[in-house]
Design a protein around this motif. Sequence first.
Motif, PDB file in Angstrom:
ATOM      1  N   LYS A 121       0.835  -1.208   0.000  1.00 17.33           N
ATOM      2  CA  LYS A 121       0.000   0.000   0.000  1.00 17.33           C
ATOM      3  C   LYS A 121       0.863   1.250   0.000  1.00 17.33           C
ATOM      4  O   LYS A 121       0.585   2.230  -0.724  1.00 17.33           O
ATOM      5  N   GLY A 122       1.946   1.234   0.778  1.00 19.50           N
ATOM      6  CA  GLY A 122       2.839   2.383   0.816  1.00 19.50           C
ATOM      7  C   GLY A 122       3.488   2.656  -0.521  1.00 19.50           C
ATOM      8  O   GLY A 122       3.612   3.813  -0.949  1.00 19.50           O
ATOM      9  N   LEU A 123       3.914   1.613  -1.205  1.00 21.46           N
ATOM     10  CA  LEU A 123       4.497   1.779  -2.536  1.00 21.46           C
ATOM     11  C   LEU A 123       3.476   2.351  -3.518  1.00 21.46           C
ATOM     12  O   LEU A 123       3.782   3.255  -4.304  1.00 21.46           O
ATOM     13  N   HIS A 124       2.258   1.801  -3.482  1.00 24.56           N
ATOM     14  CA  HIS A 124       1.229   2.246  -4.429  1.00 24.56           C
ATOM     15  C   HIS A 124       0.852   3.708  -4.188  1.00 24.56           C
ATOM     16  O   HIS A 124       0.652   4.475  -5.149  1.00 24.56           O
ATOM     17  N   LEU A 125       0.755   4.111  -2.927  1.00 24.45           N
ATOM     18  CA  LEU A 125       0.399   5.500  -2.624  1.00 24.45           C
ATOM     19  C   LEU A 125       1.534   6.465  -2.948  1.00 24.45           C
ATOM     20  O   LEU A 125       1.303   7.599  -3.373  1.00 24.45           O
ATOM     21  N   THR A 126       2.764   6.020  -2.747  1.00 28.93           N
ATOM     22  CA  THR A 126       3.924   6.893  -2.956  1.00 28.93           C
ATOM     23  C   THR A 126       4.346   6.936  -4.421  1.00 28.93           C
ATOM     24  O   THR A 126       4.738   7.989  -4.931  1.00 28.93           O
ATOM     25  N   PHE A 127       4.283   5.808  -5.079  1.00 32.03           N
ATOM     26  CA  PHE A 127       4.718   5.716  -6.478  1.00 32.03           C
ATOM     27  C   PHE A 127       3.603   5.062  -7.315  1.00 32.03           C
ATOM     28  O   PHE A 127       3.753   3.941  -7.800  1.00 32.03           O
ATOM     29  N   PRO A 128       2.479   5.743  -7.499  1.00 33.32           N
ATOM     30  CA  PRO A 128       1.307   5.113  -8.127  1.00 33.32           C
ATOM     31  C   PRO A 128       1.503   4.729  -9.581  1.00 33.32           C
ATOM     32  O   PRO A 128       0.804   3.842 -10.080  1.00 33.32           O
ATOM     33  N   SER A 129       2.420   5.375 -10.275  1.00 32.62           N
ATOM     34  CA  SER A 129       2.581   5.122 -11.713  1.00 32.62           C
ATOM     35  C   SER A 129       3.875   4.395 -12.035  1.00 32.62           C
ATOM     36  O   SER A 129       4.288   4.346 -13.198  1.00 32.62           O
TER      37      SER A 129
END
Length: 390
Positions: free
Chosen positions: A24-32
């Motif tokens: 979740k942290g990766l997706h929120l921080t680096f969504p693309s």
Amino acid sequence: MNMVGILARNEASTITGVAEAADKGLHLTFPSCRNVVMLADSGSVDGTVQCFATTRLQAEKVMVCSNGAGSGKGTNVLAISGRALQLGARQVVILGGNLRTPDPEWVRLLASAVAGGKPAIALATHARDRYDASIANHLVRPLIAATFGAHLAQPIGGEVAMNYAFLQEMSSWEAPDSARLYGIDAWLTANALRQGLKVTEVPLGGTVHRLAPVKTLPRCQQVVDALFYVMTWLDKPHPVSRTAAAYREVVSQTAARRSPPQLPPALCDRLTGYVTRHREDLCALFPSIRSLQHAPWGVRIPVEAWPDLLADAVEGLAAGEFLRSRDHLAVLLACRTATFWYEIESLDAQRIDSLLAHQARDTATTVRRRKITFGELFQSSWSTGLWKGL
């Protein structure tokens, strides 16, 4: 590409939550971006690997496993950093697999602290129970201040982040065997400071690790071994050039046991036996110990005496006494820890924080007065040394 690496050995009860928070942290921080969550496991036998494998994540999953023989925390950290470098990760955040309530926001906080093209490492700081983190508080923190010129509140033991440029630098550093065990954190921080790289502390709130029994004495010996190894690469201790904030909380204002923990009687007997058996050699290498009083755990070491003993250890190291200084210091740390527990019984958290900060500064001042210079490099080969049979 960005990565979160998770360190694990028998963390089946917590690994799913840590992996999901990392994802979740990766997706929120680096969504693309392309994101990877990697498990580095050293010999789990409780189903940790299977739990991770069946956890549904948005990010790619990677696993690197060792059989546990001769491995430890450092084995996992080196595996994660090596794979991150191989994959060209812009940042890698490393989390412990024993986190009880991991926060996805930590990924953003740590990763942002190492953004950019210059080599950088970010160290997490947590407010811990007043009786925890003895190795960090009484050993690594003051020795880092005294020899590498950096006042860091928590130089070892927590979550960490590194960028690609740092991983490149790190790949060229020689690692003693102890850096593949619990010496890894001290080895990383000390080498970064030795090379003049950017070191940032990132406050992440209170401690949230799943507590487990630890072999404190061998762990301390491994940390001292790795730290001493890097110290011998210096020509002399560096003057203090990096200062921490005037007040940085490392002791929790709320979480505290009601009374000091007690060293097990069997351990007290072992420590007392060691001090008695090696008394002559301890006094020769640590002359500051002569005036200290006996205690049920060996010797009573108050806060005002500890900087001199640490300076004695640095002086012994500079004189080529790597193993004796390492092994004696590990025992003396246990004695200092037991003494400290009683020193702080009536103090509030802020006064304990102040005591720890002054202890580090006093150690730096004491070592600087000794005018110590280091001679030859010591090629560490991990062994229990004087501790065999303790």
